[in-house]
Write a protein that holds these residues in place. Structure first.
Motif, PDB file in Angstrom:
ATOM      1  N   MET A 616       0.828  -1.202   0.000  1.00  0.00           N
ATOM      2  CA  MET A 616       0.000   0.000   0.000  1.00  0.00           C
ATOM      3  C   MET A 616       0.862   1.252   0.000  1.00  0.00           C
ATOM      4  O   MET A 616       0.512   2.273  -0.615  1.00  0.00           O
ATOM      5  N   SER A 617       1.991   1.177   0.654  1.00  0.00           N
ATOM      6  CA  SER A 617       2.857   2.348   0.747  1.00  0.00           C
ATOM      7  C   SER A 617       3.544   2.660  -0.571  1.00  0.00           C
ATOM      8  O   SER A 617       3.918   3.808  -0.828  1.00  0.00           O
ATOM      9  N   HIS A 618       3.724   1.639  -1.457  1.00  0.00           N
ATOM     10  CA  HIS A 618       4.498   1.856  -2.673  1.00  0.00           C
ATOM     11  C   HIS A 618       3.674   1.756  -3.950  1.00  0.00           C
ATOM     12  O   HIS A 618       3.990   2.443  -4.929  1.00  0.00           O
ATOM     13  N   VAL A 619       2.693   0.927  -3.973  1.00  0.00           N
ATOM     14  CA  VAL A 619       1.841   0.787  -5.165  1.00  0.00           C
ATOM     15  C   VAL A 619       0.385   0.774  -4.708  1.00  0.00           C
ATOM     16  O   VAL A 619      -0.355  -0.190  -4.941  1.00  0.00           O
ATOM     17  N   GLY A 620       0.007   1.867  -4.048  1.00  0.00           N
ATOM     18  CA  GLY A 620      -1.327   1.920  -3.450  1.00  0.00           C
ATOM     19  C   GLY A 620      -2.440   1.800  -4.474  1.00  0.00           C
ATOM     20  O   GLY A 620      -3.414   1.068  -4.270  1.00  0.00           O
ATOM     21  N   THR A 621      -2.312   2.532  -5.589  1.00  0.00           N
ATOM     22  CA  THR A 621      -3.382   2.510  -6.598  1.00  0.00           C
ATOM     23  C   THR A 621      -3.603   1.107  -7.135  1.00  0.00           C
ATOM     24  O   THR A 621      -4.738   0.620  -7.208  1.00  0.00           O
ATOM     25  N   GLU A 622      -2.527   0.440  -7.540  1.00  0.00           N
ATOM     26  CA  GLU A 622      -2.651  -0.906  -8.106  1.00  0.00           C
ATOM     27  C   GLU A 622      -3.145  -1.903  -7.065  1.00  0.00           C
ATOM     28  O   GLU A 622      -3.946  -2.793  -7.379  1.00  0.00           O
ATOM     29  N   LEU A 653      -7.412  14.455  -1.619  1.00  0.00           N
ATOM     30  CA  LEU A 653      -8.313  13.365  -1.254  1.00  0.00           C
ATOM     31  C   LEU A 653      -8.824  12.611  -2.465  1.00  0.00           C
ATOM     32  O   LEU A 653      -9.116  11.421  -2.398  1.00  0.00           O
ATOM     33  N   ALA A 654      -8.935  13.282  -3.605  1.00  0.00           N
ATOM     34  CA  ALA A 654      -9.412  12.613  -4.819  1.00  0.00           C
ATOM     35  C   ALA A 654      -8.450  11.518  -5.263  1.00  0.00           C
ATOM     36  O   ALA A 654      -8.845  10.568  -5.942  1.00  0.00           O
ATOM     37  N   ALA A 658      -6.356   5.255   0.190  1.00  0.00           N
ATOM     38  CA  ALA A 658      -6.969   4.749   1.420  1.00  0.00           C
ATOM     39  C   ALA A 658      -8.430   5.164   1.485  1.00  0.00           C
ATOM     40  O   ALA A 658      -9.320   4.356   1.800  1.00  0.00           O
ATOM     41  N   ALA A 659      -8.678   6.460   1.181  1.00  0.00           N
ATOM     42  CA  ALA A 659     -10.066   6.941   1.174  1.00  0.00           C
ATOM     43  C   ALA A 659     -10.868   6.254   0.078  1.00  0.00           C
ATOM     44  O   ALA A 659     -12.046   5.922   0.256  1.00  0.00           O
ATOM     45  N   SER A 689      -6.049  19.548   3.710  1.00  0.00           N
ATOM     46  CA  SER A 689      -6.905  20.474   2.957  1.00  0.00           C
ATOM     47  C   SER A 689      -7.893  21.149   3.903  1.00  0.00           C
ATOM     48  O   SER A 689      -8.495  20.500   4.770  1.00  0.00           O
ATOM     49  N   PRO A 690      -8.103  22.486   3.753  1.00  0.00           N
ATOM     50  CA  PRO A 690      -9.080  23.173   4.627  1.00  0.00           C
ATOM     51  C   PRO A 690     -10.530  22.840   4.273  1.00  0.00           C
ATOM     52  O   PRO A 690     -11.433  23.101   5.060  1.00  0.00           O
TER      53      PRO A 690
END
Length: 970
Positions: A616-622, A653-654, A658-659, A689-690
Motif C-alpha cells: 500500500m505504501s508503494h503501489v497503493g493505486t494498483e 483526497l481525490a 486509502a479513502a 486540505s481546509p
C-alpha cells in the motif's frame, strides 16, 4: 479343419489361445470338404478370402470362404477336348478378375460378378506364366496389367468386361518387353511413393531378376494405349543373374502379403519383402521404395538381399529314418510376414527371414501325393497347399513372437523394443541396449535406455558416477522417476531430491565457468556455456513444474539455499505456489510490479493481510484495484496499512487510495463495521486540505440512516481536534444537540452556520427554535455594536418568531430609541391589527353560539307525518306494524329492527360491538331507559339512505349473489 457353413470357411482349431507361445508358429491342417468332388484339381487360386478351384473336367468352383455354403459352379464355354485342360489360373488380390489358361493356349477372363468366362481372342496362343496386376485395383476393369509368357515376351493388356457380342474384352494388347533367356517365372508392379506416375517392375526368369524403375506414359484416355512402353523403352534395368543349372529347376517370384495392420507411414513395415527361387537357392530381401538415387534403387535392393543356399534346407529322411545324401529341390515358395515357406519333397519348411533359421520342418503329404500349388492370400494373410485331391491350410500363430530376440541379437535395439510384447521382453531389450551403449561410451543414450529397464538402480547410478557422467546420471534419474507409480512415494521423493542437488551443482559449475572465463573443452566457448546455462535452467523449471508434488518443501529449500541459488529458489517457490516466499523475494528487491503480479493470482486472504501494508505504501493505486476485486476480504484488517499510507502520503483526497478503498467498502460493500467508518472519518478530518466537502458529504449521507454507523463521540473529537467546525456542528445536530451546535458555531463566529442550525428544530418545538435564534441574534448584536443596530434589526426578519421586544434586552443601555423607532412603531401597529382580528373572531363566535341555541329550541318542535300506507324502506312491510324510526329531514322511515340490522352491517367493529352489548343488556333487563336511549342514538344517528352508509354502498354491485341473474338479462 473343415470347410463348412458352421465355421465360415476357416479352419477349426483347438480352443487354446492362439497367441500362446507354447503353440507352434505354423500348423498345417487339412480342409474337409462338405461336398463331393468327382475329378481331380488341376489348378487353384485364392485372394481376398475367395478360393477358386479348377477341375480336370473343365469346371471351376468359386467359393467365398466367408459363406462357403454359396459355391459358384462355372463351366468353360467349350469342352476340355476342344480347348484342353485348365493349366493355371491368375487371380488379382481383390478377387475381382480371374484369368484362366489351358494346355492348348486358350485364355479366358472371368469377372467376379459374372459366371460366364469370356475368351481372350487377342491372347490366343500365348502361354501365360505370370501376371503383374495393376496396383490401383479393385476397379470394374483390370486396367493396365503385365503378362509374362513362356517365350520370354511381356505383354501389356487392358481387359474390361463387355456384354456386347461384337466387342472384345481386351481393349488393347501390346508386347512391351522380351527377356533374353527363357520363360518369365514371376512379375511384380507397384507404385513408388515419391510420384504416382513412377512404377517399379520386377521380372523373374530362371537365371535372372530384372528391376525397372521409371515414369510411365500418360495416354489421352484410360485404356486407349500402353503406359508401360515408355518405361521399358527409356529405362535400363538392374539385373541380378545366377548361373544356369544343367537340369531344369523350379523358379518363381513371390512377394509378402499386406501387413495385418496395414502399411505404416515409415520404417520396415512400409515395405514388402520378396523371394526369388533359382538354381542357387532363395534370394530374398526388401523391396525398398526409397534410395539415395532412384537409379540406384535396384542395386540397393540386390546388394542388401541375402541368398539362402539350397543346401541350407536339410534333405528328407528315407524309410529307415536317415537323411538322404542330397538335398531335394524346392518345388514351391511362399512369403509370410517374417518367414519363407518352402515345399520340399512332401515337407513344409519355414525359414525365418531375419536369421535364416529353420523354425518349422514337417512332412504334410503322404508318399505318392504330389503338390499342385502353394498359394497365399495377399489381403487376408492366409496360406494354402493343394494337391490333386486335398486342400491344406497353413495356419500361422503369433508369427512375430521371436522377432524381438532376433533383432536384439543383431543389436537392432529400437526394432527389438518395437517388437517386444511383454514387460519382460522390453526389459531384456532395454538392459542389453544400455550395456551396449555403455561399452560404446554413449552415456546419455544409455541413461534413457537404463531408465526403462529393471537393471539395479544402485549399479546404474554408480556406473555413471564412476565415469563422472553427471549429465547422464541426471537423464537416468529423470527417466527412472517417470517409471515409478505415484504409490512409490518414498522412491519418488528421494530421486526428485537427488535431481535438485544435481541441477544445482550443474548450474553452479556453469556459472563458475562463465565467471572465470576458463578454458572450456575444445569447440566450446563462453557463449555456448551461457546457452547451456539457460537450457539447464529451463530444464530445471520444467522438472519442478512436473514433479513438485514429489519434492519435500523443507528439503528442497535447504538444498537450493545451500547452493546460494536465489533464482532457482524463486522458480521452485513459484511452482509450488509459495506466495509468501515469492512476495518476500520481490518486496526485498523493491520489484513492486512483480510483487503485484504475484498477489493478483492469490485467493488466500492472509497473503493480502500480511503484505498489504508495504504494498500500500508503494503501489497503493494498483493494490486497491486488486483489493476491490476481492470483496471477500475483511477490510478491518487493512486499517493499519491504510492509516500508514495516509500518514506517509500528503496528496489530494481525490487521489487518496486509502479513502478510495474505504469508500468502496462503505458504498459498494455496504460495510456496517464502525471501525471502517471511523477510519474514513479520521482520514477526512486529518487531511491537510481546509475543505470539509468530502467529510460533510460522508456525514450527510450517514445522516439518512436511522442511526449513524460511526462513533459520534470519536468523530466529534476528531473534528474539534482538526478544527472541522462545520462537521462538528453537523454531528451535534444529528445528535439533537442544537443548542450546543449553535454555541459551537457562534464560538467560531460562523453566523451563517449557526443560523442554519437554528432553523433545524421542527415546528413542534417553537420555543427551542426561538431560543436558538435569540442566541444567534445576541451574537449578531454583540458583533455589530452600537453603530449597526439597523443591521441587527434586519437580521431579526430572518426568523418569524423574533420580535423587537425580544431583542431590546440585548441592546446596550446607552442606545437611544431613535435607532429603532420605526421597528417599534411597526410592532405596535402589528399588535393593533392582531387585537382587531381577535375582536372580530369573538363576535363571530358569539353569533354562532346564539344560532346553535335557536336550533336546539326548534328541535323540540320538529315532527314528521306518517301516512297510513307508509312502508319500511328496508323490508317493505307497513311502517306502523311495529316500532319504527322516521327522519324528519328526508321523511325516510324504517322499522327499528330493520334499521338496526343495516346499521350493524355497515358500522365499524367498535360501533358494532357496542350495539350488540346494549342489545344484550336490554334483553337481560338492565337499565333499560338509559341503554335504550344510547342504543337509539347509535342506530338512528343518520338515515341509512342519505348518510355515510349510503356512500359506502357505492362499492357494492347492483346485482348480488342472492338476486336472480336472469332478471337483468337483456
Amino acid at each position: 479343419m473343415a470347410l463348412d457353413t458352421n465355421t465360415n470357411g476357416v479352419a477349426t482349431t483347438s480352443l487354446q489361445d492362439l497367441t500362446d507361445s507354447s503353440l507352434p508358429i505354423f500348423e498345417v491342417e487339412r480342409i474337409k470338404l462338405h461336398f463331393s468332388i468327382s475329378s481331380d484339381f488341376v489348378a487353384a487360386q485364392v485372394a481376398n478370402n475367395v478360393l477358386i478351384l479348377a477341375l480336370s473336367t473343365g469346371r471351376i468352383l468359386r467359393i467365398d470362404l466367408n459363406s462357403p455354403g454359396d459355391i459358384d459352379d462355372i463351366d468353360l464355354p467349350k469342352r476340355p477336348q476342344d480347348v484342353g485342360l485348365i493349366r493355371s489360373m491368375f487371380l488379382d488380390p481383390s478377387a475381382s478378375h480371374l484369368i484362366i489358361t489351358t494346355t492348348l493356349g486358350e485364355n479366358y477372363y472371368l469377372h467376379t460378378q459374372s459366371r460366364q468366362p469370356k475368351s481372350l481372342s487377342r491372347l490366343k496362343g500365348v502361354r501365360i506364366e505370370a501376371i503383374a496386376w495393376n496396383p490401383s485395383l479393385p476397379t470394374a476393369s483390370t486396367r493396365e496389367i503385365l503378362i509374362g509368357a513362356s517365350d520370354g515376351n511381356i505383354y501389356e493388356v487392358y481387359i474390361e468386361l463387355s456384354n456386347e457380342f461384337y466387342r472384345r474384352e481386351e481393349k488393347y494388347l501390346k508386347a512391351v518387353y522380351k527377356v533374353p533367356d527363357g520363360p518369365v517365372t514371376g512379375l511384380w508392379v507397384d507404385v513408388l511413393p515419391d510420384r504416382h506416375d513412377r512404377r517399379r517392375v520386377v521380372i523373374a526368369t530362371e537365371t535372372r531378376l530384372f528391376h525397372f524403375t521409371g515414369h510411365i506414359g500418360r495416354p489421352g484416355q484410360e485404356g486407349s494405349g500402353s503406359i508401360f512402353s515408355k518405361l521399358f523403352e527409356t529405362e535400363t534395368p538392374t539385373v541380378h543373374q545366377v548361373a544356369r543349372n544343367s537340369k531344369p529347376v523350379p523358379s518363381t517370384l513371390t512377394v509378402s502379403p499386406d501387413p495385418p495392420g496395414g502399411f505404416s507411414a515409415n520404417g520396415d513395415e512400409s515395405e514388402r519383402s520378396y523371394a526369388w527361387l533359382s538354381a542357387q537357392g532363395i534370394l530374398h530381401g526388401k523391396l525398398r521404395t526409397t534410395s539415395a538415387a532412384s537409379s540406384n534403387l535396384g542395386s540397393n535392393i540386390f546388394n542388401n538381399s541375402m541368398m539362402i543356399a539350397k543346401n541350407k534346407i536339410p534333405p528328407s529322411e528315407n524309410a529307415s529314418g536317415r537323411r538322404r545324401p542330397t538335398a531335394d529341390p524346392v518345388a514351391g515358395l511362399l512369403l509370410t510376414q517374417w518367414h519363407i515357406l518352402c515345399f520340399v519333397d512332401g515337407r513344409i519348411v519355414a525359414i525365418q527371414r531375419l536369421d535364416e533359421k529353420i523354425v518349422y520342418d514337417q512332412v504334410v503329404l503322404r508318399p505318392g501325393d504330389t503338390m499342385l500349388c502353394l498359394l497365399s492370400d495377399q489381403k487376408k494373410n492366409t496360406f494354402w497347399l493343394l494337391t490333386t485331391q486335398n486342400i491344406f491350410e497353413i495356419v500361422v500363430n503369433d508369427e512375430d513372437r521371436d522377432v524381438w530376440n532376433i533383432m536384439l541379437a543383431a543389436q537392432k535395439f529400437d526394432q527389438a523394443s518395437h517388437y517386444a510384447k511383454d514387460p519382460a521382453q522390453k526389459d531384456a531389450v532395454a538392459t542389453a541396449s544400455g550395456d551396449f551403449l555403455i561399452n560404446k561410451k554413449r552415456y546419455l543414450e544409455a541413461a534413457s535406455v537404463y531408465g526403462k529397464s529393471t537393471r539395479s538402480f544402485e549399479q546404474v547410478a554408480l556406473t555413471f558416477i564412476d565415469h563422472g557422467e553427471n549429465d547422464a546420471l541426471r537423464k537416468y534419474l529423470l527417466t527412472k522417476i517417470a517409471t515409478f507409480n505415484k504409490t512409490f512415494v518414498m522412491q519418488r521423493i528421494m530421486i526428485a531430491s537427488w535431481l535438485v542437488e544435481i541441477y544445482m551443482s550443474k548450474l553452479n559449475s556453469l556459472d563458475d565457468t562463465i565467471t572465470t572465463k576458463a578454458q572450456l573443452i575444445e569447440g566450446t566457448n563462453t557463449a555456448e556455456t551461457k546457452d547451456e546455462l539457460g537450457g539447464i535452467r529451463k530444464e530445471f523449471q520444467d522438472f519442478v513444474g512436473k514433479y513438485k508434488a514429489d519434492l519435500d518443501r523443507k528439503t528442497t529449500y535447504d538444498i537450493i539455499s545451500s547452493h546460494g541459488r536465489e533464482q532457482e529458489l524463486l522458480t521452485y517457490a513459484t511452482a509450488i505456489d509459495d506466495a509468501n516466499f515469492v512476495l518476500s523475494y520481490w518486496i526485498q528487491r523493491e520489484r513492486w510490479q512483480e510483487a503485484l503480479d504475484v498477489i493478483k493470482k492469490q485467493n488466500e486472504p492472509e497473503i493480502f493481510y500480511r503484505y498489504g501494508s508495504v504494498l500500500m505504501s508503494h503501489v497503493g493505486t494498483e493494490l486497491v484495484d486488486v483489493l476491490m476485486r476481492h470483496p471477500d476480504l475483511n477490510p478491518r484488517k487493512f486499517i493499519p496499512a491504510l492509516l500508514n499510507y495516509n500518514k506517509d502520503n500528503d496528496i489530494p483526497l481525490a487521489k487518496n487510495q486509502a479513502a478510495r478503498y474505504l469508500n468502496y467498502c462503505v458504498n459498494q460493500l455496504q460495510s456496517t463495521d464502525p471501525a471502517i467508518h471511523n477510519t474514513l472519518i479520521s482520514i477526512y478530518a486529518s487531511h491537510s486540505s481546509p475543505s470539509e466537502t468530502a467529510l460533510m458529504s460522508y456525514l450527510s449521507a450517514q445522516s439518512l440512516n436511522a442511526k449513524p454507523l460511526y462513533d459520534t463521540d470519536f468523530a466529534f473529537r476528531l473534528c474539534i481536534q482538526h478544527s472541522r467546525v462545520q462537521s462538528a456542528v453537523h454531528i451535534y445536530s444529528t445528535m439533537g444537540e442544537y443548542s450546543s451546535a449553535v454555541d459551537l458555531a457562534l464560538k467560531h463566529n460562523d453566523i451563517d452556520l449557526a443560523s442554519s442550525v437554528a432553523d433545524r428544530p421542527s415546528d413542534t418545538d417553537p420555543a427551542l427554535r426561538k431560543k436558538l435564534w435569540l442566541a444567534v441574534a445576541k451574537k449578531v448584536i454583540d458583533q455589530q455594536g452600537v453603530g449597526s443596530i439597523k443591521t441587527a434589526l434586519d437580521f431579526m426578519k430572518r426568523c418569524d418568531l423574533l420580535r423587537i421586544e425580544d431583542l431590546i434586552p440585548f441592546f446596550p443601555d446607552f442606545v437611544v430609541i431613535d435607532d429603532f423607532k420605526e421597528e417599534i412603531c411597526a410592532t405596535l401597529e402589528s399588535y393593533s391589527r392582531s387585537i382587531s382580528a381577535l375582536d372580530s373572531e369573538m363576535d363571530a363566535s358569539a353569533a354562532t353560539a346564539e344560532s346553535i341555541k335557536n336550533d336546539i329550541k326548534q328541535l323540540n318542535n320538529r315532527y314528521a307525518i306518517v301516512e297510513p300506507g307508509e312502508r319500511c324502506r328496508v323490508c317493505g312491510l307497513p311502517l306502523l306494524s311495529r316500532q319504527f324510526f322516521v327522519f324528519p329531514s328526508c321523511q325516510h322511515g324504517f322499522h327499528s329492527d330493520c334499521l338496526g340490522r343495516k346499521v350493524l352491517e355497515g358500522s365499524g367493529l367498535t360501533v358494532r360491538g357496542r350495539i350488540r352489548e346494549l342489545q344484550a343488556s336490554i334483553a337481560r333487563g338492565g337499565r333499560r331507559e338509559k341503554e335504550a336511549r344510547e342504543l337509539d342514538a347509535l342506530v338512528a344517528q343518520q338515515c341509512i339512505l342519505c348518510g355515510d352508509y349510503a356512500i359506502k354502498l357505492i362499492e357494492e354491485p347492483f346485482v348480488s349473489e342472492a338476486d336472480d341473474q336472469n332478471e337483468w338479462a337483456l
